[in-house]
Design an enzyme around this catalytic site. Structure first.
Site, PDB file in Angstrom:
ATOM      1  N   ASP A 106       6.242   1.612   9.869  1.00 20.79           N
ATOM      2  CA  ASP A 106       5.410   0.571   9.269  1.00 20.79           C
ATOM      3  C   ASP A 106       6.313  -0.501   8.665  1.00 20.79           C
ATOM      4  O   ASP A 106       7.235  -0.189   7.908  1.00 20.79           O
ATOM      5  CB  ASP A 106       4.512   1.178   8.187  1.00 20.79           C
ATOM      6  CG  ASP A 106       3.621   0.139   7.520  1.00 20.79           C
ATOM      7  OD1 ASP A 106       2.455   0.027   7.923  1.00 20.79           O
ATOM      8  OD2 ASP A 106       4.094  -0.559   6.595  1.00 20.79           O
ATOM      9  N   TYR A 111       8.658  -8.278   4.396  1.00 17.41           N
ATOM     10  CA  TYR A 111       9.831  -7.480   4.067  1.00 17.41           C
ATOM     11  C   TYR A 111      11.135  -8.094   4.590  1.00 17.41           C
ATOM     12  O   TYR A 111      12.217  -7.687   4.156  1.00 17.41           O
ATOM     13  CB  TYR A 111       9.689  -6.055   4.622  1.00 17.41           C
ATOM     14  CG  TYR A 111       8.439  -5.335   4.193  1.00 17.41           C
ATOM     15  CD1 TYR A 111       7.745  -5.712   3.036  1.00 17.41           C
ATOM     16  CD2 TYR A 111       7.931  -4.284   4.945  1.00 17.41           C
ATOM     17  CE1 TYR A 111       6.583  -5.053   2.657  1.00 17.41           C
ATOM     18  CE2 TYR A 111       6.780  -3.613   4.561  1.00 17.41           C
ATOM     19  CZ  TYR A 111       6.100  -4.012   3.425  1.00 17.41           C
ATOM     20  OH  TYR A 111       4.965  -3.358   3.052  1.00 17.41           O
ATOM     21  N   LYS A 136       2.549  -6.430   9.586  1.00 18.14           N
ATOM     22  CA  LYS A 136       1.550  -7.050   8.720  1.00 18.14           C
ATOM     23  C   LYS A 136       1.764  -8.553   8.606  1.00 18.14           C
ATOM     24  O   LYS A 136       2.900  -9.028   8.560  1.00 18.14           O
ATOM     25  CB  LYS A 136       1.573  -6.391   7.330  1.00 18.14           C
ATOM     26  CG  LYS A 136       1.195  -4.914   7.362  1.00 18.14           C
ATOM     27  CD  LYS A 136       1.099  -4.316   5.978  1.00 18.14           C
ATOM     28  CE  LYS A 136       2.398  -3.792   5.439  1.00 18.14           C
ATOM     29  NZ  LYS A 136       3.030  -2.729   6.236  1.00 18.14           N
ATOM     30  N   HIS A 169      -2.211  -8.554   5.363  1.00 17.97           N
ATOM     31  CA  HIS A 169      -1.496  -7.843   4.305  1.00 17.97           C
ATOM     32  C   HIS A 169      -2.217  -7.837   2.964  1.00 17.97           C
ATOM     33  O   HIS A 169      -2.031  -6.917   2.158  1.00 17.97           O
ATOM     34  CB  HIS A 169      -0.108  -8.488   4.140  1.00 17.97           C
ATOM     35  CG  HIS A 169       0.920  -7.567   3.584  1.00 17.97           C
ATOM     36  ND1 HIS A 169       2.263  -7.714   3.840  1.00 17.97           N
ATOM     37  CD2 HIS A 169       0.832  -6.464   2.798  1.00 17.97           C
ATOM     38  CE1 HIS A 169       2.947  -6.758   3.219  1.00 17.97           C
ATOM     39  NE2 HIS A 169       2.100  -5.991   2.579  1.00 17.97           N
TER      40      HIS A 169
END
Length: 340
Positions: A106, A111, A136, A169
């Site tokens: 994931d 990120y 996401k 998200h």
């Protein structure tokens, strides 16, 4: 002390509602009907069959149950989460894939590790078809055109043609001039098109509450296949879980260890001692045994290995009940309660 994976698990006698199937793995996993797994008896059967099967080393894929999405795809019930702020490690990803047999990763654009993740996947040698990959979409890319472009850009960065699951998200928009509901609907229509085009094999949301899902249901055509939400013994949004199950939305939980807060809880420690497991293994096992797709994250190899070793035992009904009473409503991460 870490308990090693049981190398010889006695094969269970499968209930009629269970079938042996593979998730493009070299080893067998258990397929559980989503509707059936939401019943009390179904949960007990999920608990009974969440075991490592066969004589295997860490080289082959980790044998774990999958949960069916409403479109028929099977998502592994256990995965490895990634994150920003030190939450990504190239070596840890390669280790998880090659040594621990993890086949569910994931990540998110937020990120900032998409390109690095793609490199790790390629280095692992794991075939794309054998890996479940979730990404996401960040709210800064909400809107029809922006969402489609962001998804394709993410595919390019990771080096894949499609994602198995692509999520919005967060329920709040960062775009001026539109209500949150309007922007969610416009963005979701882009995801629906990406789904129909095959760029996303399944689509879903993250951190959405019931009223967000209700609005989406009214505004769009395809219901989310997954809702990924904070879930651990201190935060058990049972009303949301029940709603998702009624609407055939698979509930996925992140932060299963409450960012470490749950690891020193006396109740968790007592149950861990009883089963000769670690507190982390107890919490992850509890989540999985509740039928929740669970994605703990770590950049430490020993912790990743520890977190994977949750299929060779099961918690008793009394253990599950005691852990269920630890709910106090706390959030250890984002709280979407006040998002309209």
């Amino acid at each position: 002390m870490l308990t090693p994976l049981d190398r010889k698990e006695q094969n269970a006698h499968f209930h009629n509602n269970f079938k042996i199937q593979t998730f493009n793995f070299k080893v067998h996993v258990t397929k559980v009907s989503h509707k059936y797994s939401n019943t009390a008896h179904g949960k007990a059967q999920v608990a009974h069959h969440c075991v490592i099967r066969g004589d295997m080393s860490f080289g082959p894929a980790l044998s774990c149950p999958t949960v069916p999405l409403s479109n028929g795809l099977q998502i592994p019930i256990f995965g490895l989460g990634t994150s920003h702020d030190g939450g990504y490690s190239h070596d840890a990803i390669v280790y998880a894939l090659t040594e621990c047999g993890v086949r569910h990763i994931d990540t998110a654009k937020r990120y900032g590790c998409e390109k690095k993740l793609g490199k790790a996947i390629r280095e692992s040698g794991i075939a794309r078809r054998d890996l479940w990959l979730t990404n996401k979409l960040w709210p800064g890319d909400y809107g029809y055109k922006a969402a489609k472009k962001a998804c394709l850009d993410s595919c390019s960065l990771v080096g894949v043609e499609s994602f198995d699951l692509y999520l919005m998200h967060w329920p709040e928009s960062l775009q001026p001039g539109y209500s949150n509901r309007e922007m969610r609907a416009e963005t979701w229509k882009a995801l629906e098109e990406l789904y129909k085009e095959g760029v996303c094999r399944a689509i879903g949301v993250s951190n959405f509450l019931v009223h967000h899902l209700e609005q989406l249901k009214e505004d769009c055509t395809v219901m989310p296949h997954v809702n990924q939400v904070e879930y651990h013994p201190f935060h058990q949004p049972n009303h949301l879980i029940e709603y998702c199950r009624q609407e055939e939305i698979v509930f996925e939980g992140y932060s299963p260890l409450a960012k470490g807060q749950v690891l020193s809880n006396p109740t968790v420690l007592q149950i861990a001692e009883k089963h000769r497991r670690t507190p982390a293994q107890i919490c992850i096992r509890w989540s999985i045994q509740n039928g929740v797709v669970t994605i703990p994250k770590s950049i430490r190899k020993n912790r990743i290995l520890e977190n994977c070793q949750v299929f060779g035992f099961q918690l008793e009904e009394g253990d599950m009940a005691v852990l269920g009473r630890l709910h106090d409503g706390r959030h250890v991460t984002w709280d979407p309660t006040n998002v309209e």
